[in-house]
Design a protein around this motif. Structure first.
Motif, short mmCIF file in Angstrom:
data_model
loop_
_atom_site.label_atom_id
_atom_site.label_comp_id
_atom_site.label_asym_id
_atom_site.label_seq_id
_atom_site.Cartn_x
_atom_site.Cartn_y
_atom_site.Cartn_z
N TRP A 218 -8.98 13.79 -2.67
CA TRP A 218 -8.67 12.33 -3.01
C TRP A 218 -7.38 12.14 -2.14
N SER A 219 -7.27 10.89 -2.15
CA SER A 219 -6.31 9.84 -1.38
C SER A 219 -5.81 8.70 -2.08
N ASN A 220 -4.60 8.56 -2.43
CA ASN A 220 -4.10 7.19 -2.92
C ASN A 220 -2.75 6.86 -2.27
N SER A 221 -1.86 6.11 -2.96
CA SER A 221 -0.80 5.57 -2.49
C SER A 221 0.15 6.77 -2.30
N ARG A 222 0.00 7.71 -3.07
CA ARG A 222 0.94 8.85 -3.22
C ARG A 222 0.72 9.89 -2.20
N GLY A 223 -0.40 9.82 -1.63
CA GLY A 223 -0.79 10.76 -0.57
C GLY A 223 -2.28 11.12 -0.78
N GLU A 224 -2.46 12.49 -0.35
CA GLU A 224 -3.99 13.15 -0.48
C GLU A 224 -4.11 14.55 -0.49
#
Length: 619
Positions: A218-224
């Motif tokens: 996964w990858s989002n604003s908080r990291g991956e």
């Protein structure tokens, strides 16, 4: 009516990690514990006529006894299965996993015997009434105990007047699993999954892996990051376990589906229902200090824990309910590929499952499960955790978290196989998926083409639906293709602007390209009559065996090859599912038949249906 309680049972249950015997106790009082989340929990004040104790807790799957007003003070119960749970302060709680009502409070007429209060030190106080005030036992966390959707029968014809005593060595069973040399600790206490809660710090479980996911990222604003999850089961219940990042590297290769492991030092939290369908209020997360050790002693650990719902019962379940289902796959459609909203191509395959209830339901498999499935031998298929949909009546869809088992080693599977081979194959089952067909809600019936005319199908206010076996006699290839708007949501015909652009009047735009769409008119025939039908894009592509884009290129570049496609389709036989409706155009009324689906002929299944019809006519 006189009932003899099992004297000495209270002491034995409190001092035994687990019990599997039928024990007769009387309920003196019941209180609901304060619980901010999860299902309600009930504390039981139980008596064996000699001792009494408030240290009994009703498992959540038995809450229906209280909800149905069957579990009332002074009723007599048969306690069939218990496990012990030790709280953080050292107090012992006996969790009642299975019980039945032997005699109602009204039939009993009052308290049996003169029991004395038993505490965990074995000391007895003077006889006293159970407190009606606030609970003196701190509310334990609502440990999840999986339960059956079918409520336990609350009446039991049992021999009465037979007194049971516990003397000498307790006949209770010991721990559900003896810790072998493979255990994380030779002195570790193995606990059932059902008794786990977030307030316990030291525990070890022994369980079998029933399902394991692949590694996902996964990858989002908080990291991956990355994760994988797996599901485990023991004789008391099941739970989901998830590992993230470093723990993925550590445990993914170790965990194998079907193997048994000792697991300890994982973190428990309230289950996120968006990602799990298991009947457990909690789920686990592996940490750096977590331990997973293979166990060679697999005795007593079930291969899978299922609560199968009969196919006929699916009609009474709510939409989007997650259920376990098992049936014989009488036929399976070919794999097809669809494009999701995120432009990702996914494989799908529809299975038609039947069971002794005489009902049929369509279950859809996705991805790798759909591609590798082989339904040629009419296997028994069990799906654990399928989602129930109201699309076309009632249908099932396997989820990412579902477990699909083909010819599983389960008693239900052996029973289904015997039923099918001994005559179940000849039953003409009613399909739940077809019961509420699109548009009309009418039942889809097998018809001959002459039946369609003689019964005047489609002449009513609503459309009728029918299924037939027919051969293609002729296809009009003239004007069967047209250039359509390339927009995803628009299929309107475009106008060639003669400048390299194509205009869509609906979208009010000009495009440098277009897409081909099929609109096919074909004549079908069976032994008794013929019928003109219309096939739109999807059904036309299945019938011709080529995509509209391919056919458009052939028409523009190779007229002979284009003609050959239609010649090869003539005189081929298929199963057609159709919609028929009387339509009026330019003041002229005519019956229009539209093909909704084109299926290959399963000759074995079709022959069985014919034989079934012959038997009905003969009788």
């Amino acid at each position: 009516m006189s009932v003899e309680l099992t004297k000495g049972a209270v002491e034995a249950l409190i001092n035994s990690p687990q019990a599997d015997s039928d024990i007769i106790l009387q309920l003196l009082n019941i209180r609901q514990l304060s619980n901010s989340s999860g299902p309600p929990r009930f504390r039981l004040f139980m008596s064996d006529g000699q001792h009494s104790s408030p240290s009994f807790l009703l498992a959540t799957q038995m809450n229906h006894l209280k909800e149905d007003n069957l579990l009332e003070p002074n009723c007599v119960c048969i306690v069939k299965k218990t496990i012990n749970n030790t709280l953080a302060d050292g107090r012992c709680v006996v969790v009642v996993l299975d019980m039945e009502i032997l005699q109602s409070a009204e039939e009993t007429g009052g308290r049996i015997g003169n029991p004395t209060l038993y505490d965990t030190t074995g000391k007895k106080s003077s006889p006293q009434k159970p407190s009606s005030g606030p609970s003196v036992l701190a509310s334990p966390p609502s440990a999840a105990v999986p339960g059956s959707s079918n409520k336990t029968n609350t009446t039991l014809s049992s021999p009465r007047g037979h007194e049971k005593h516990f003397v000498g060595k307790s006949p209770m069973k010991g721990s559900p699993a003896k810790v072998s040399n493979a255990s994380p600790s030779s002195s570790a206490k193995v606990m059932p999954i059902a008794s786990l809660n977030p307030y316990q710090s030291k525990w070890t479980i022994r369980a079998r892996v029933t399902n394991k996911s692949s590694i996902r990222t996964w990858s989002n604003s908080r990291g991956e990051g990355k994760l994988f999850s797996f599901e485990i089961v023991d004789e008391s219940g099941e739970i989901k376990i998830t590992a993230f990042n470093n723990e993925v590297d550590k445990f993914f290769s170790l965990v194998e589906q079907g193997k048994v492991y000792f697991i300890t030092k994982a973190t428990l939290k309230v289950a996120n229902r968006q990602y799990t369908t298991l009947k457990n209020d909690y789920e686990m997360t592996l940490q750096a200090h977590s331990s997973i050790v293979p166990c060679d002693d697999t005795g007593g650990i079930p291969a899978v824990l299922c609560d199968f719902v009969p196919i006929a019962e699916l009609e009474n379940r709510e939409k989007d309910t997650v259920v376990d289902v098992i049936g014989v796959c009488k036929s399976a459609e070919d794999v097809s590929r669809i494009t999701t909203k995120t432009s990702r191509e996914v494989s799908k395959r529809a299975l038609h499952l039947i069971d002794p209830t005489g009902k049929e339901v369509t279950a859809t498999l996705w991805g790798e499960e759909a591609e590798k499935f082989d339904g040629s031998q009419q296997p028994v298929v069990a799906i654990k955790g399928a989602r129930l949909s109201d699309f076309g009546g009632r249908s099932l869809s396997a989820l990412f978290s579902s477990t699909v088992m083909v010819n599983p080693d389960l008693p239900e599977a052996f029973s289904l196989r015997a039923w099918y081979d001994q005559g179940g194959y000849a039953i003409n089952c009613q399909s739940l998926t077809e019961t509420r067909s699109v548009g009309s809600g009418a039942k889809t019936n097998w018809k001959t083409l002459s039946d369609v005319k003689s019964e005047q199908l489609g002449q009513g206010e609503k459309a009728d639906y029918f299924t037939c076996l027919a051969s293609v006699v002729y296809i009009r290839k003239e004007n069967c293709l047209y250039r359509a708007c390339p927009s995803a949501e628009c299929n309107k015909k475009v106008v060639d602007q003669q400048n390299g652009l194509y205009r869509c009047e609906k979208c009010n735009q000009e495009f440098p390209n277009f897409k081909y769409r099929l609109l096919l008119s074909a004549n079908l025939a069976d032994f008794g009559d013929n019928q003109w039908v219309t096939c739109f894009q999807e059904t036309a592509e299945v019938l011709l065996g080529h995509s509209a884009e391919t056919l458009g290129q052939l028409r523009d570049t190779d007229e002979t090859a284009f003609e050959e496609v239609f010649q090869k389709t003539n005189f081929t036989t298929h199963i057609f599912r159709n919609r028929v409706k009387l339509e009026t155009y330019n003041d002229e009324s005519r019956v229009k038949v539209t093909v909704m689906e084109v299926l290959p002929v399963d000759h074995r299944e079709y022959s069985r249906r014919l034989l079934s019809n012959i038997r009905k006519l003969a009788s």
